[in-house]
Design a protein around this motif. Structure first.
Motif: not given
Length: 70
Positions: A17, A14, A10
């Motif tokens: 987030d 990411e 990931f």
């Protein structure tokens, strides 16, 4: 899968987030995903079989996010 492998897949932005959305520290997200991933796979493959027809990945991902928030 290990948390390190999840991090490689990931990437930090990411995971960052997702951590912000869940309200948990970024460094915990990969570990949580690694812990719940087997449960998600089990839900997507009842009795070890891929179901025929369409699989609702949105629902599965929503379930994953719900599990991560625990």
């Amino acid at each position: 899968m290990s948390a390190d492998q999840i991090g490689q897949i990931f990437g930090g932005s990411e995971l960052g987030d997702l951590a912000a959305q869940l309200g948990i520290p970024t460094e915990q997200v990969a570990g949580h995903i690694a812990n719940v991933l087997p449960q998600v796979v089990d839900q997507l493959t009842p009795n070890g079989q891929v179901p025929e027809g369409d699989v609702d990945l949105g629902q599965a991902l929503s379930g994953l996010v719900a599990m991560l928030g625990k």
